[in-house]
Write a protein that holds these residues in place. Structure first.
Motif, PDB file in Angstrom:
ATOM      1  N   ARG B  25     -39.038-123.457  30.920  1.00  0.00           N
ATOM      2  CA  ARG B  25     -39.166-124.440  29.859  1.00  0.00           C
ATOM      3  C   ARG B  25     -40.076-125.597  30.269  1.00  0.00           C
ATOM      4  O   ARG B  25     -40.579-126.326  29.425  1.00  0.00           O
ATOM      5  CB  ARG B  25     -37.762-124.934  29.478  1.00  0.00           C
ATOM      6  N   GLN B  33     -39.747-133.948  25.879  1.00  0.00           N
ATOM      7  CA  GLN B  33     -38.302-133.957  26.093  1.00  0.00           C
ATOM      8  C   GLN B  33     -37.787-132.602  26.551  1.00  0.00           C
ATOM      9  O   GLN B  33     -36.841-132.530  27.339  1.00  0.00           O
ATOM     10  CB  GLN B  33     -37.591-134.386  24.808  1.00  0.00           C
ATOM     11  N   ASP B  34     -38.411-131.530  26.073  1.00  0.00           N
ATOM     12  CA  ASP B  34     -38.012-130.212  26.558  1.00  0.00           C
ATOM     13  C   ASP B  34     -38.252-130.089  28.051  1.00  0.00           C
ATOM     14  O   ASP B  34     -37.438-129.531  28.786  1.00  0.00           O
ATOM     15  CB  ASP B  34     -38.808-129.130  25.829  1.00  0.00           C
ATOM     16  N   VAL B  36     -38.355-132.544  30.195  1.00  0.00           N
ATOM     17  CA  VAL B  36     -37.410-133.394  30.933  1.00  0.00           C
ATOM     18  C   VAL B  36     -36.041-132.724  31.005  1.00  0.00           C
ATOM     19  O   VAL B  36     -35.357-132.798  32.033  1.00  0.00           O
ATOM     20  CB  VAL B  36     -37.328-134.783  30.276  1.00  0.00           C
ATOM     21  N   ILE B  37     -35.638-132.056  29.919  1.00  0.00           N
ATOM     22  CA  ILE B  37     -34.362-131.334  29.929  1.00  0.00           C
ATOM     23  C   ILE B  37     -34.387-130.228  30.977  1.00  0.00           C
ATOM     24  O   ILE B  37     -33.424-130.045  31.731  1.00  0.00           O
ATOM     25  CB  ILE B  37     -34.083-130.759  28.529  1.00  0.00           C
ATOM     26  N   ASN B  40     -34.124-131.734  34.391  1.00  0.00           N
ATOM     27  CA  ASN B  40     -32.759-132.182  34.653  1.00  0.00           C
ATOM     28  C   ASN B  40     -31.855-131.002  35.011  1.00  0.00           C
ATOM     29  O   ASN B  40     -31.045-131.090  35.951  1.00  0.00           O
ATOM     30  CB  ASN B  40     -32.228-132.908  33.413  1.00  0.00           C
ATOM     31  N   ALA B  41     -32.014-129.901  34.287  1.00  0.00           N
ATOM     32  CA  ALA B  41     -31.205-128.719  34.598  1.00  0.00           C
ATOM     33  C   ALA B  41     -31.542-128.164  35.980  1.00  0.00           C
ATOM     34  O   ALA B  41     -30.648-127.768  36.736  1.00  0.00           O
ATOM     35  CB  ALA B  41     -31.430-127.646  33.515  1.00  0.00           C
ATOM     36  N   SER B  77     -34.281-138.632  35.082  1.00  0.00           N
ATOM     37  CA  SER B  77     -34.144-138.264  33.679  1.00  0.00           C
ATOM     38  C   SER B  77     -34.133-139.490  32.781  1.00  0.00           C
ATOM     39  O   SER B  77     -34.846-139.548  31.774  1.00  0.00           O
ATOM     40  CB  SER B  77     -32.862-137.453  33.483  1.00  0.00           C
TER      41      SER B  77
END
Lengths: 142, 92
Positions: B25, B33-34, B36-37, B40-41, B77
Motif C-alpha cells: 500500500r 493517508q493510505d 501513512v496507514i 503505521n501498520a 504517524s
C-alpha cells in the motif's frame, strides 16, 4: 515436553499472525482510505496485543512482564489514536469516501450482490459509466 | 523450550512477511493517508517482531528497543498526519 505455558504462548502467537493477516488482507482489498484505516486500526492492533501477550507468557519473568505490560498499554492507546489522526487529516484534505458510483477501487469493484435494486426504473441503465465528478446522491465534488 | 523458541521464530517470520505485504500500500496508495496507514501498520508489525525475537532468543534487552520503536512509530504517524494538512502547523 509441552508445558501449558508453551501451548498458551504458541496459541497467542498464532492468533497474532491471524489477525495481522486479516489486517493485511483489508489493506489489499478495501477500496477506500477510511475503510483501510478501519481495518488496520482494529485488526492490526489486536494482533500486536496478542503477540505482546505471547512474548510475556514466553518470558515469564517479572521485569519483562512489566516492560511488555507497558508496551501493551502503549499499543492499545496509540494504534487507534494514530489511525484517527490520519483519517482526520484525510477528511480535512477533502478525500472523498468511496461510493458505489465511483468504481476506481484498487481491488476492483466488489461484487454487486449487495447493490440496492433500482426502484421502478428510477435510474438510467448502466449503458455508459458515470462521470467522475457527479456523485450518486447528486452532490457536487468540493 | 526449543519448541517455544521455534514457534515464536516462525510467528516472527510470518509477521515479517505480512509487514512486507502491507508495504504494497506504500507504493500504490492513491492518497498520502493510505501510505501513512501502511507505514503505521508496518511499524506496528516491526515492534511486534522485535518483541517476539527477544522472547524467542531469551534476550530482555530487545524490549527496550521495541518500546522506543513504538514511540517513534506513533510520533511519525501523528506528525505526518498533521504535516499533510497544515504544512508544519502547530498542534491544535
Amino acid at each position: 515436553m509441552t508445558t501449558p505455558g508453551t501451548v498458551a504462548a504458541l496459541a497467542l502467537a498464532a492468533g497474532a499472525v491471524g489477525f495481522t493477516a486479516i489486517a493485511v488482507v483489508g489493506l489489499f482489498r478495501l477500496p477506500d482510505c477510511y475503510s483501510r484505516a478501519h481495518a488496520t486500526s482494529k485488526s492490526d492492533t489486536l494482533g500486536a496485543l496478542l503477540a505482546v501477550l505471547a512474548a510475556a507468557v514466553a518470558f515469564a519473568e517479572p521485569t519483562t512482564t512489566l516492560k511488555l505490560g507497558a508496551l501493551f498499554l502503549f499499543l492499545l492507546l496509540t494504534g487507534p489514536t494514530a489511525a484517527h489522526a490520519i483519517v482526520r487529516s484525510a477528511d480535512d484534505q477533502g478525500v472523498e469516501p468511496w461510493a458505489r458510483a465511483v468504481a476506481d477501487g484498487p481491488g476492483g469493484d466488489p461484487d454487486d450482490g449487495a447493490a440496492p435494486t433500482p426502484t421502478d426504473g428510477g435510474e438510467e441503465p448502466r449503458s455508459e459509466p458515470r462521470r467522475g465528478g457527479e456523485r450518486a446522491d447528486g452532490g457536487e465534488r468540493p | 523450550m526449543t519448541l517455544l523458541a521455534d514457534g515464536l521464530l516462525v510467528a516472527a517470520a510470518a509477521l515479517v512477511v505480512l509487514g512486507l505485504g502491507a508495504g504494497h500500500r506504500l507504493f500504490r496508495g492513491p492518497t498520502v493517508q493510505d501510505r501513512v496507514i501502511a507505514a503505521n501498520a508496518m511499524g506496528t508489525t516491526t515492534v511486534v517482531v522485535i518483541a517476539l525475537l527477544g522472547a524467542a532468543l531469551g534476550e530482555p534487552g530487545y524490549l527496550d528497543v521495541a518500546l522506543v520503536y513504538a514511540l517513534l512509530n506513533f510520533l511519525l504517524s501523528v506528525g505526518l498526519a498533521k504535516y499533510v494538512v497544515e504544512r508544519g502547523g502547530v498542534l491544535q
